[in-house]
Motif scaffolding. Structure first.
Motif, short mmCIF file in Angstrom:
data_model
loop_
_atom_site.label_atom_id
_atom_site.label_comp_id
_atom_site.label_asym_id
_atom_site.label_seq_id
_atom_site.Cartn_x
_atom_site.Cartn_y
_atom_site.Cartn_z
N GLY A 158 9.49 4.94 -8.27
CA GLY A 158 8.24 4.48 -8.50
C GLY A 158 7.18 4.46 -7.11
N ASP A 159 7.81 4.19 -6.18
CA ASP A 159 7.12 4.37 -4.97
C ASP A 159 6.31 5.77 -4.52
N MET A 160 7.08 6.77 -4.88
CA MET A 160 6.96 8.37 -4.71
C MET A 160 5.75 8.48 -5.64
N VAL A 161 5.73 8.05 -6.87
CA VAL A 161 4.66 8.49 -7.85
C VAL A 161 3.47 7.49 -7.17
N ARG A 162 3.64 6.35 -6.87
CA ARG A 162 2.24 5.69 -6.49
C ARG A 162 1.68 5.97 -5.24
N ASP A 168 4.50 -4.33 0.49
CA ASP A 168 3.61 -4.91 1.58
C ASP A 168 2.21 -4.44 1.60
N VAL A 169 2.16 -3.23 1.42
CA VAL A 169 0.85 -2.33 1.53
C VAL A 169 -0.30 -2.78 0.41
N VAL A 170 0.55 -2.77 -0.83
CA VAL A 170 -0.04 -3.24 -2.11
C VAL A 170 -0.38 -4.49 -2.10
N TYR A 177 -4.22 -2.90 -0.58
CA TYR A 177 -4.50 -1.35 0.06
C TYR A 177 -3.92 -0.63 -1.26
N ASP A 178 -4.57 0.33 -1.70
CA ASP A 178 -4.22 1.42 -2.67
C ASP A 178 -3.26 2.34 -1.93
N PRO A 179 -1.97 2.47 -2.48
CA PRO A 179 -1.02 3.33 -2.10
C PRO A 179 -1.51 4.75 -1.81
N LEU A 180 -2.72 5.29 -2.50
CA LEU A 180 -3.06 6.44 -2.25
C LEU A 180 -4.03 6.32 -0.84
N ALA A 181 -4.21 5.46 -0.38
CA ALA A 181 -4.95 5.20 0.96
C ALA A 181 -3.97 5.31 2.02
N PHE A 182 -2.60 5.01 1.75
CA PHE A 182 -1.62 5.13 2.67
C PHE A 182 -1.44 6.70 2.77
N ARG A 183 -1.51 7.32 1.74
CA ARG A 183 -1.26 8.68 1.77
C ARG A 183 -2.23 9.44 2.51
N PHE A 212 0.45 3.42 12.88
CA PHE A 212 -0.18 2.68 11.81
C PHE A 212 -0.52 1.34 12.00
N THR A 213 -1.87 1.08 11.86
CA THR A 213 -2.24 -0.40 11.97
C THR A 213 -2.97 -0.51 10.58
N TRP A 214 -2.94 -2.06 10.28
CA TRP A 214 -3.62 -2.31 9.24
C TRP A 214 -5.12 -2.08 9.10
N GLU A 215 -5.65 -2.11 10.28
CA GLU A 215 -7.25 -1.63 10.73
C GLU A 215 -7.27 -0.12 10.29
N SER A 216 -6.28 0.69 10.57
CA SER A 216 -6.46 2.11 10.12
C SER A 216 -6.22 2.35 8.96
N LEU A 217 -5.40 1.46 8.25
CA LEU A 217 -5.18 1.49 6.89
C LEU A 217 -6.38 1.28 5.98
N GLU A 218 -7.02 0.34 6.64
CA GLU A 218 -8.68 -0.23 5.99
C GLU A 218 -9.52 1.07 6.01
N ALA A 219 -9.59 1.70 7.25
CA ALA A 219 -10.42 2.82 7.39
C ALA A 219 -10.04 3.99 6.41
N ALA A 220 -8.86 4.06 6.05
CA ALA A 220 -8.44 5.12 5.17
C ALA A 220 -8.68 4.67 3.72
N GLN A 221 -8.71 3.49 3.35
CA GLN A 221 -9.01 2.76 2.19
C GLN A 221 -10.56 3.09 2.06
N ASN A 222 -11.45 3.02 3.11
CA ASN A 222 -12.79 3.01 2.83
C ASN A 222 -13.18 4.61 2.52
N LEU A 223 -12.45 5.57 3.43
CA LEU A 223 -12.64 6.76 3.15
C LEU A 223 -12.33 7.12 1.84
N LEU A 224 -11.31 6.95 1.51
CA LEU A 224 -10.77 7.19 0.07
C LEU A 224 -11.82 6.65 -1.20
N GLN A 225 -12.18 5.66 -0.85
CA GLN A 225 -13.44 5.15 -1.88
C GLN A 225 -14.58 6.04 -1.70
#
Length: 471
Positions: free
Chosen positions: A105-109, A297-299, A303-309, A323-336
């Motif tokens: 399930g994680d792999m797919v997400r 935890d990410v979800v 955050y979107d699992p694809l933002a993690f990707r 990995f920081t939550w701030e950098s994940l936030e940046a990735a999420q914004n970029l994904l958007q």
RNA sequence: GGCGCCUUGGCGGAGUGGUUACGCAGAGGUCUGCAAAACCUUUUACACCGGUUCAAUUCCGGUAGGCGCCUCCA
């Protein structure tokens, strides 16, 4: 397609050429399924998945095998804790089935393509048979010896046969830590020797095994699994063996020893490719530092699992990612913003035809070239991001963006190609707002904007009309 | 103790012997009915000390700091 090879004899970036002339065969060390995978584990599988994608896009046939380590100390211990009422074998099966399910399930997400992988369980009867067979042969030829608690691989014998123990890392006496020497609890002849098979202890699951008149009923060692599964499913030598840097020694070194002891060809896999760790707040993840995160935890943090990707793809696999939550936030914004670009394909107001698609071919070429150059995904990503950014002013080409997105998905796995259009009702709201704006009914148009926002849609008013994007 | 890697602007993170990576965030501006989005500008980064060079963030040496493996942890 080029890739860095960790083997000491190489230590450089090599051009990939299929060993068998037509198919690139990859084996990736998979998860030990006793608990949720953490984001460090998952990053290793994003690497393996991306590597396969890049290779496939460079025109090779690919075969990709990954194992589930579903028997070892940790799986057994956990299964006894969780299912004390069950027989050891049944408890182990229950536990590992559960975590295999969660892992998949994680792999797919996170966007890894399960369909492209062949999974093999260490406890698969075919694997078990193969391990017993290999151990028996190693023993016959003097590469293995029987001790009170199991069967061990003799590195001494391996060396005496003229083989090199230390193909990935120079193995010398003085680089063996004190801790290892002192904590050596097993009945082996020398420090580096490792278990091929462990005899059953009370309460442990076991498989029957008789060797040279000894009843060795018990379970396989860790390293032997990968030697057997890779050979059974890919043959030997195969092309690429992947794993995290922590597996370089001893795991992969030991695999090589087992796999090549009986062969004339000293090569197990042409290339060993290792991904660096992700650090959390600058440190290796550990439970004691409380920087140990799972995808859940990410979800849960929204955050979107694809933002993690995306976060993982933003740095090179051979350098440590912090990995920081701030950098994940940046990735999420970029994904958007990437998604907003992909969503433009549905919208007339964003169409510019040829004028927009002019850079598509070059950008795609750049992405594929970067991916083919030792998997330089940060560079590939830059080409993608620049294309998407440009589209915010230059629009898109409805005809040509779809095939482009299809290839982009095959490379990055960010799922931009199949994004659905918004509903008719939502389109009506946007049209209604436009109507209100044309009559300068600002109150109504603002209300409609709020309504759209509540539905997760933003609208930007461009010269050619409103363009929506998902928030 | 042995081996290896890293040190880039507020954060993340590429890259290069002489030219702005990129993303995210912040500030100002343009646009807008107001917004949003976008666009423009902006904070003039490359741990420190030497060396090589016409020129080093980029090469070499050293110092400091950090990380990893050597303990079945990706």
């Amino acid at each position: 397609m080029k890739l860095y090879n960790t083997l000491l004899k190489s230590k450089k970036i090599e051009e990939l050429t299929p060993v068998d002339g037509h198919t690139l065969r990859i084996y990736s060390c998979g998860p030990t399924v006793y608990d949720h995978a953490h984001i460090g584990n998952l990053s290793a599988y994003v690497f393996a998945d991306t590597l396969r994608r890049a290779i496939a896009l460079s025109g090779f046939n690919v075969q990709h095998v990954m194992n589930y380590t579903d028997v070892d100390d940790k799986t057994i211990r956990r299964s006894r804790e969780e299912f004390p009422e069950d027989a050891p074998e049944a408890a182990l099966k229950k536990l590992t089935d559960r975590y295999i399910h969660i892992f998949n399930g994680d792999m797919v997400r996170i966007g890894n393509d399960l369909q492209a992988l062949t999974f093999v369980r260490a406890t698969d009867p075919k694997t078990i048979w193969g391990m017993k067979d290999l151990i028996t042969k190693l023993h016959e030829k003097g590469f293995a010896y029987i001790a009170d608690d199991g069967v061990y691989f003799s590195i001494d014998a391996y060396k005496k046969a003229g083989k090199t123990y230390g193909q990935l890392l120079e193995v010398k006496a003085d680089n063996t830590s004190e801790a290892r020497i002192q904590n050596d609890e097993y009945d082996k002849e020398s420090v580096h020797d490792f278990a091929l098979w462990k005899k059953q202890k009370p309460g442990e699951p076991a498989w029957e095994f008789e060797l040279d008149g000894h009843d060795l009923t018990g379970r396989p060692g860790w390293h032997i699994e990968c030697s057997v599964m890779s050979r059974q499913h890919l043959g030997q030598p195969f092309d690429i063996h992947t794993g995290g840097v922590d597996l370089i020694f001893p795991h992969h070194e030991n695999e090589i020893a087992q796999s090549t002891a009986l062969e004339d060809n000293p090569v197990m896999a042409a290339i060993f490719a290792h991904n660096e760790f992700i650090l959390v707040d600058g440190k290796k993840m550990s439970k004691s530092l409380k920087n140990f995160y799972t995808l859940e935890d990410v979800v849960q943090k929204g955050y979107d699992p694809l933002a993690f990707r995306l976060k993982i793809l933003q740095s090179h696999y051979r350098s440590q990612v912090n990995f920081t939550w701030e950098s994940l936030e940046a990735a999420q914004n970029l994904l958007q913003s990437l998604r907003a670009w992909a969503d433009m394909k549905h919208q007339k107001a964003a169409q510019r035809g040829e004028a927009a698609s002019a850079p598509y071919a070059d950008a795609l070429k750049e992405m594929l070239a970067a991916a083919g150059d030792d998997l330089n995904m940060p560079k590939a990503l830059r080409a993608l991001v620049e294309l998407a950014n440009k589209a915010e002013t230059d629009g898109v080409d409805q005809e040509k963006i779809q095939p482009l997105l299809n290839v982009i998905d095959r490379l990055f796995g960010l799922q931009l190609a199949e994004r659905p259009d918004i509903t008719h009702a939502q389109k009506d709201l946007i049209a209604e707002r436009e109507q209100a704006r044309s009559t300068k009914d600002w109150t109504k148009s603002d209300e409609l904007r709020d309504k759209l926002k509540a539905a997760g849609l933003g609208v930007r008013d461009t010269a050619s009309g409103p363009v929506w994007y998902r928030i």
